[in-house]
Scaffold this motif. Structure first.
Motif, PDB file in Angstrom:
ATOM      1  N   UNK A 132       0.789  -1.200   0.000  1.00 27.81           N
ATOM      2  CA  UNK A 132       0.000   0.000   0.000  1.00 27.81           C
ATOM      3  C   UNK A 132       0.835   1.270   0.000  1.00 27.81           C
ATOM      4  N   UNK A 133       0.107   2.365  -0.311  1.00 27.00           N
ATOM      5  CA  UNK A 133       0.799   3.655  -0.366  1.00 27.00           C
ATOM      6  C   UNK A 133       0.923   4.262   1.033  1.00 27.00           C
ATOM      7  N   UNK A 134       1.767   5.296   1.138  1.00 30.48           N
ATOM      8  CA  UNK A 134       2.155   5.795   2.462  1.00 30.48           C
ATOM      9  C   UNK A 134       1.084   6.645   3.143  1.00 30.48           C
ATOM     10  N   UNK A 135      -0.061   6.877   2.475  1.00 32.53           N
ATOM     11  CA  UNK A 135      -1.176   7.513   3.197  1.00 32.53           C
ATOM     12  C   UNK A 135      -1.590   6.628   4.372  1.00 32.53           C
ATOM     13  N   UNK A 136      -1.270   5.327   4.280  1.00 30.58           N
ATOM     14  CA  UNK A 136      -1.584   4.367   5.346  1.00 30.58           C
ATOM     15  C   UNK A 136      -0.846   4.718   6.640  1.00 30.58           C
ATOM     16  N   UNK A 137       0.182   5.556   6.528  1.00 26.65           N
ATOM     17  CA  UNK A 137       0.864   6.051   7.723  1.00 26.65           C
ATOM     18  C   UNK A 137      -0.094   6.713   8.706  1.00 26.65           C
ATOM     19  N   UNK A 138      -1.167   7.308   8.186  1.00 31.23           N
ATOM     20  CA  UNK A 138      -2.177   7.897   9.080  1.00 31.23           C
ATOM     21  C   UNK A 138      -2.723   6.809  10.002  1.00 31.23           C
ATOM     22  N   UNK A 139      -2.941   5.622   9.440  1.00 25.94           N
ATOM     23  CA  UNK A 139      -3.485   4.499  10.219  1.00 25.94           C
ATOM     24  C   UNK A 139      -2.445   3.924  11.165  1.00 25.94           C
ATOM     25  N   UNK A 140      -1.231   3.701  10.647  1.00 28.32           N
ATOM     26  CA  UNK A 140      -0.237   2.994  11.467  1.00 28.32           C
ATOM     27  C   UNK A 140       0.160   3.832  12.676  1.00 28.32           C
ATOM     28  N   UNK A 141       0.439   5.111  12.452  1.00 33.03           N
ATOM     29  CA  UNK A 141       0.877   5.962  13.563  1.00 33.03           C
ATOM     30  C   UNK A 141      -0.274   6.204  14.542  1.00 33.03           C
ATOM     31  N   UNK A 142      -1.485   6.397  14.012  1.00 30.36           N
ATOM     32  CA  UNK A 142      -2.648   6.573  14.903  1.00 30.36           C
ATOM     33  C   UNK A 142      -2.829   5.359  15.797  1.00 30.36           C
ATOM     34  N   UNK A 143      -2.714   4.173  15.217  1.00 24.77           N
ATOM     35  CA  UNK A 143      -2.903   2.946  15.993  1.00 24.77           C
ATOM     36  C   UNK A 143      -1.799   2.711  16.999  1.00 24.77           C
ATOM     37  N   UNK A 144      -0.548   2.855  16.557  1.00 25.31           N
ATOM     38  CA  UNK A 144       0.595   2.582  17.439  1.00 25.31           C
ATOM     39  C   UNK A 144       0.677   3.623  18.555  1.00 25.31           C
ATOM     40  N   UNK A 145       0.525   4.895  18.200  1.00 26.26           N
ATOM     41  CA  UNK A 145       0.631   5.956  19.204  1.00 26.26           C
ATOM     42  C   UNK A 145      -0.587   5.987  20.128  1.00 26.26           C
ATOM     43  N   UNK A 146      -1.723   5.429  19.664  1.00 25.49           N
ATOM     44  CA  UNK A 146      -2.865   5.264  20.562  1.00 25.49           C
ATOM     45  C   UNK A 146      -2.526   4.293  21.683  1.00 25.49           C
TER      46      UNK A 146
END
Length: 311
Positions: free
Chosen positions: A106-120
């Motif tokens: 996938x493209x790096x817009x998915x960073x919104x998901x990964x960082x939101x989830x991990x930092x949550x």
């Protein structure tokens, strides 16, 4: 083998595939995750001593809305928002359970998901973003409107109010962010990085100091006492196109094969790594050999994040 992270509750890794290309205009990057898995990545991780569970998100296109007009300069905002919100919940759940989270894009817009989830799950985490591009354009500064160039601005709370991304919380403090490998940065992004004092190591710094020193300096900045969880987000276009040709926005003059692997090895060695993203593998670009080479590199970077060493 020893546990890769002091923060994990078990020797378990949650591999989350996100077959998504909506953050940019080139098709094919949605095939990245399944190609990495077809190449045997899950078995390779098990051979390193990990218990693996896998969520492929094969039906993610069901989240695509019928209408998705450009909004505040951004393309496909509703689709990107729906996918990233959905995936962020999966990542948060796995991280909360104390599993290592490996996300395959996938493209790096998915960073919104990964960082939101991990930092949550780990509010005091730090983020090392390895990429040719800074991905910190705001809706106001982006020329293209492609959201894969904007995730960091949403995560850092500098994107402004956007109706489709109201769910994204500004969990990322800019002093907990550092870049490695930058070499194609928009004028607006340069200004943002300077104005916010974000610690960024371009390829100039890699040339000047060597990769070992750059990783050390990056960690000294975001994790000075080596006591915070680390999230590594690795875009394969950080690597030189001779190393990883099959990616959507290749830029000459990137990291060598060894420099890319060293970053993953050295960060895993800290015992603080809790999550890693391998992004922007596009198996539809270039010839068969190039695709094979890029998929192979994506798998070996992931293995290094999970403790594979040369000796």
């Amino acid at each position: 083998m020893s546990q890769v992270s002091k923060f994990l509750k078990s020797q378990s890794v949650s591999v989350i595939g996100v077959p998504f290309s909506g953050g940019q205009p080139r098709g094919g990057v949605e095939e990245g995750p399944c190609r990495l898995v077809e190449f045997g990545l899950l078995n390779q991780i098990e051979e390193l001593g990990w218990a693996v569970d896998y969520e492929g998100n094969e039906n993610i296109t069901a989240l695509q809305p019928k209408e998705d007009p450009d909004t505040l300069n951004l393309k496909q905002p509703k689709y990107v928002s729906a996918v990233t919100q959905h995936v962020s919940k999966q990542i948060y759940q796995s991280a909360k359970e104390g599993k290592f989270v490996l996300t395959l894009g996938g493209d790096h817009s998915i960073g919104i998901a990964t960082v939101s989830g991990v930092f949550g799950a780990y509010p005091n985490a730090c983020l090392i973003w390895v990429d040719a591009h800074a991905d910190i354009n705001t809706p106001a500064s982006t020329d293209s409107g492609n959201i894969h160039g904007c995730p960091v601005s949403f995560l850092a709370g500098i994107a402004g109010d956007h109706p489709d991304f109201a769910w994204v919380r500004p969990l990322l403090k800019t002093e907990r962010l550092t870049y490695i490998g930058l070499r194609d940065i928009d004028a607006g992004e340069k200004k943002i990085i300077k104005d916010l004092g974000i610690k960024a190591f371009s390829m100039h710094h890699v040339d000047k100091y060597g990769i070992g020193k750059v990783v050390e300096l990056a960690l000294d900045h975001v994790n000075p006492n080596r006591d915070l969880p680390i999230h590594l987000s690795f875009d394969v276009d950080a690597l030189d196109p001779s190393v990883a040709p099959s990616t959507g926005t290749p830029v000459r003059g990137g990291l060598t094969f060894r420099e890319g692997h060293y970053i993953c090895e050295a960060i895993a060695e800290t015992g603080l790594l809790v999550a890693a993203d391998i992004m922007e593998v596009n198996p539809t670009l270039e010839d068969t050999n190039s695709v094979y080479q890029t998929v192979q590199v994506g798998c070996s970077l992931a293995r290094c994040c999970l403790g594979e060493t040369l000796l």
